[in-house]
Design an enzyme around this catalytic site. Structure first.
Site, PDB file in Angstrom:
ATOM      1  N   ASP B  85       0.810  -1.215   0.000  1.00  0.00           N
ATOM      2  CA  ASP B  85       0.000   0.000   0.000  1.00  0.00           C
ATOM      3  C   ASP B  85       0.843   1.265   0.000  1.00  0.00           C
ATOM      4  OD1 ASP B  85      -2.765  -0.371  -0.400  1.00  0.00           O
ATOM      5  OD2 ASP B  85      -2.868  -1.488   1.472  1.00  0.00           O
ATOM      6  N   GLU B 116      -6.036   3.912  -1.143  1.00  0.00           N
ATOM      7  CA  GLU B 116      -4.863   3.148  -0.697  1.00  0.00           C
ATOM      8  C   GLU B 116      -4.170   3.832   0.489  1.00  0.00           C
ATOM      9  OE1 GLU B 116      -4.657   0.343  -2.066  1.00  0.00           O
ATOM     10  OE2 GLU B 116      -4.807   0.391  -4.247  1.00  0.00           O
ATOM     11  N   HIS B 119      -5.654   2.660   3.532  1.00  0.00           N
ATOM     12  CA  HIS B 119      -5.134   1.338   3.902  1.00  0.00           C
ATOM     13  C   HIS B 119      -3.812   1.486   4.652  1.00  0.00           C
ATOM     14  CE1 HIS B 119      -7.455  -0.346   0.171  1.00  0.00           C
ATOM     15  NE2 HIS B 119      -8.225   0.303   1.009  1.00  0.00           N
ATOM     16  N   TYR B 123      -2.701   0.284   8.579  1.00  0.00           N
ATOM     17  CA  TYR B 123      -1.589  -0.556   9.063  1.00  0.00           C
ATOM     18  C   TYR B 123      -0.915   0.111  10.253  1.00  0.00           C
ATOM     19  CZ  TYR B 123      -2.456  -2.691   4.570  1.00  0.00           C
ATOM     20  OH  TYR B 123      -3.075  -3.267   3.487  1.00  0.00           O
ATOM     21  N   GLU B 206      -2.608  -6.081  -7.082  1.00  0.00           N
ATOM     22  CA  GLU B 206      -3.868  -5.947  -6.358  1.00  0.00           C
ATOM     23  C   GLU B 206      -4.719  -7.207  -6.388  1.00  0.00           C
ATOM     24  OE1 GLU B 206      -4.662  -1.372  -6.172  1.00  0.00           O
ATOM     25  OE2 GLU B 206      -5.401  -2.149  -8.064  1.00  0.00           O
ATOM     26  N   ASP B 239     -12.269  -2.680  -0.971  1.00  0.00           N
ATOM     27  CA  ASP B 239     -11.703  -1.658  -1.856  1.00  0.00           C
ATOM     28  C   ASP B 239     -10.876  -2.292  -2.968  1.00  0.00           C
ATOM     29  OD1 ASP B 239     -12.769   0.386  -0.305  1.00  0.00           O
ATOM     30  OD2 ASP B 239     -10.964   0.641   0.902  1.00  0.00           O
ATOM     31  N   GLU B 240     -10.049  -3.279  -2.583  1.00  0.00           N
ATOM     32  CA  GLU B 240      -9.152  -3.887  -3.575  1.00  0.00           C
ATOM     33  C   GLU B 240      -9.931  -4.589  -4.687  1.00  0.00           C
ATOM     34  OE1 GLU B 240      -6.175  -3.119  -3.985  1.00  0.00           O
ATOM     35  OE2 GLU B 240      -5.902  -2.144  -2.043  1.00  0.00           O
ATOM     36  N   HIS B 243     -10.606  -1.940  -7.050  1.00  0.00           N
ATOM     37  CA  HIS B 243      -9.403  -1.488  -7.752  1.00  0.00           C
ATOM     38  C   HIS B 243      -8.990  -2.481  -8.833  1.00  0.00           C
ATOM     39  CE1 HIS B 243      -8.257   0.698  -3.761  1.00  0.00           C
ATOM     40  NE2 HIS B 243      -9.366   1.155  -4.297  1.00  0.00           N
TER      41      HIS B 243
END
Lengths: 97, 377
Positions: B85, B116, B119, B123, B206, B239-240, B243
């Site tokens: 990310d 992203e 994201h 983390y 991705e 989300d991914e 994408h």
């Protein structure tokens, strides 16, 4: 009254289609997308979003017709269908990857 | 040739290709050459979430109770996700915005990249919650050999495209000597090839690499461990999925020639290269699985099972961009992952429990007198 409900049943019957998958045959209606009906028949189908944008439930459509009430966001390759949002419109034959 | 933040030319943006046409001038969304990118923007905006909405207090306790080799699996996976990310939060902007030619695609790239960065922020939220010194974790991402190997392969296509576009924007076409690199030839077909390979490698990042890491995150949650983390990963996975659909559309539109006929030729020429990008990434992910489980596996997941999942998911993603599948594995070896990946039961705020794309403030203005027929005063 009785007459109307009979008509309803016969109309529904007309909307039943056969889905061939290998040696299996599943009967489906046009009321719901293919994915839920396959799951109900005990067939494991891959999925993620279940609303047409992730393409996880993409299945090979060997022959027959399906339609989409809403155009899915995912790219559907020709010769494939998206099970989560495809409505089966005729007898079809499908195949997993 | 050189980039302008507001192109003064008058042209019909509906006739431009996705990339390498005119620089975008007016950001208008009332018409779109490719409506899909407008739809992706709307969907992505409806997904908006913040990591702080997920409570991680139990994860700290869970983490402390994990065995040492399990902590290694969890942290290494998290470091890898952080790396991926970090790349994705900036690279689509840096690499693609200078060459994009459609307003809806330009905004999709920005919307995509922004998500992203959420994201990446999550983390930090996770790491801050489970360890006392986050610096130890973050520092290892740039020094750990296993992680840096992956950094090379996820950034090299981006970096190559960025370098070529920089040369093109300042010097135009020709052969230029780049210190430390030698002669670099800039032609439009070469630029387009670099672009196509970049989009392919992003799709692999991705659609394959991320999913392998999701499998590890959910592997813990299957054992009712690190569930706050899994909740965040679930939001990231939602989300991914969007994408990867974006990059699949870009690749398929390019290959179809409907957007830019020259791009279809390039896509055909690059078919083997793209196949190899998928296959190499899959092999790297399998190596990574061996590294993750080097000191021991965990219940439900080991290097072999994860390796089979890599093969399975790579096949699925290859098929989605019109390539023949490469691996023998036909079935998903970890079918339980679907229940974790499914988006419609991601719960952030209570009112969003039933539908994942909860839209705030949706009002209906199409009222007329008949709507009040049922009212009696």
């Amino acid at each position: 009254m009785t007459l109307t409900s009979k008509q309803d049943i016969s109309q529904k019957k007309e909307q039943m289609h056969r889905v061939l998958l290998g040696k299996k045959q599943i009967l489906v209606t046009e009321d719901e997308p293919l994915l839920v009906q396959l799951e109900r028949a005990g067939i494991h189908v891959e999925y993620q979003c279940r609303e047409g944008y992730c393409s996880s439930c993409s299945i090979k459509l060997l022959w027959g017709n399906v339609s989409y009430p809403f155009e899915p966001l995912a790219w559907v390759q020709s010769g494939y269908l998206l099970a989560c949002c495809a409505i089966v419109k005729s007898d079809i034959e499908i195949q997993f990857l | 040739m050189s980039y302008s933040t507001f192109n003064r030319k008058k042209f019909d943006s509906m006739k431009e290709p996705m990339f390498f046409g005119e620089n975008v001038n007016v950001a208008r969304y009332d018409q779109q050459k490719h409506p899909i990118f407008e739809k992706l923007i709307e969907k992505q905006l409806s997904f908006f979430w913040r990591p702080e909405e997920v409570d991680l207090s139990n994860d700290r306790k869970d983490f402390q109770r994990l065995e040492e080799h399990e902590q290694h699996i969890f942290l290494s996976n998290l470091k890898y996700q952080t790396l991926l990310d970090s790349v994705q939060g900036r690279s689509p902007n840096v690499a693609l915005l200078p060459i994009v030619s459609l307003p809806e695609l330009e905004t999709w790239i920005e919307t995509w990249s922004f998500s992203e960065t959420i994201h990446s922020r999550s983390y930090t939220h996770i790491i801050r919650n489970i360890v006392n010194d986050p610096t130890l974790i973050f520092d290892d991402i740039v020094t750990n050999e296993e992680i840096t190997k992956r950094a090379d392969s996820v950034s090299k296509y981006y970096d190559n495209l960025i370098e070529m576009v920089n040369l093109y924007n300042t010097m135009g076409f020709g052969t230029f000597n780049v210190p430390g690199k030698g002669d670099v030839e800039i032609t439009m077909p070469k630029l387009k090839k670099a672009l196509y390979l970049t989009v392919a490698s992003v799709n692999v990042l991705e659609a394959v690499r991320f999913y392998v890491s999701f499998a590890c995150s959910f592997g813990f949650a299957e054992r009712t461990l690190m569930e706050g983390n899994a909740k965040i990963i679930k939001l990231i996975a939602r989300d991914e999925a969007l994408h990867l659909t974006g990059t699949q559309h870009m690749m398929n539109l390019m290959a179809s020639g409907k957007d830019d006929p020259e791009m279809a030729i390039i896509a055909e020429e690059c078919k083997d290269d793209v196949r190899n990008i998928f296959i190499e990434a899959a092999e790297q992910e399998k190596e990574w699985a061996t590294y993750l489980f080097k000191d021991g596996s965990m219940i439900g997941l080991n290097a072999q099972i994860l390796g089979q999942y890599v093969e399975y998911i790579t096949n699925v993603r290859m098929q989605a961009v019109g390539l023949d599948t490469h691996f023998e594995t036909k079935h998903n070896p970890i079918p339980w992952i679907n229940a974790w990946l499914v988006s419609d039961n991601v719960q952030v705020a209570p009112q969003e429990a039933e539908i994942s794309s909860y839209l705030v403030g949706q009002t209906d203005n199409s009222l007329d007198d008949s709507d009040f027929d049922d009212f009696d005063l």
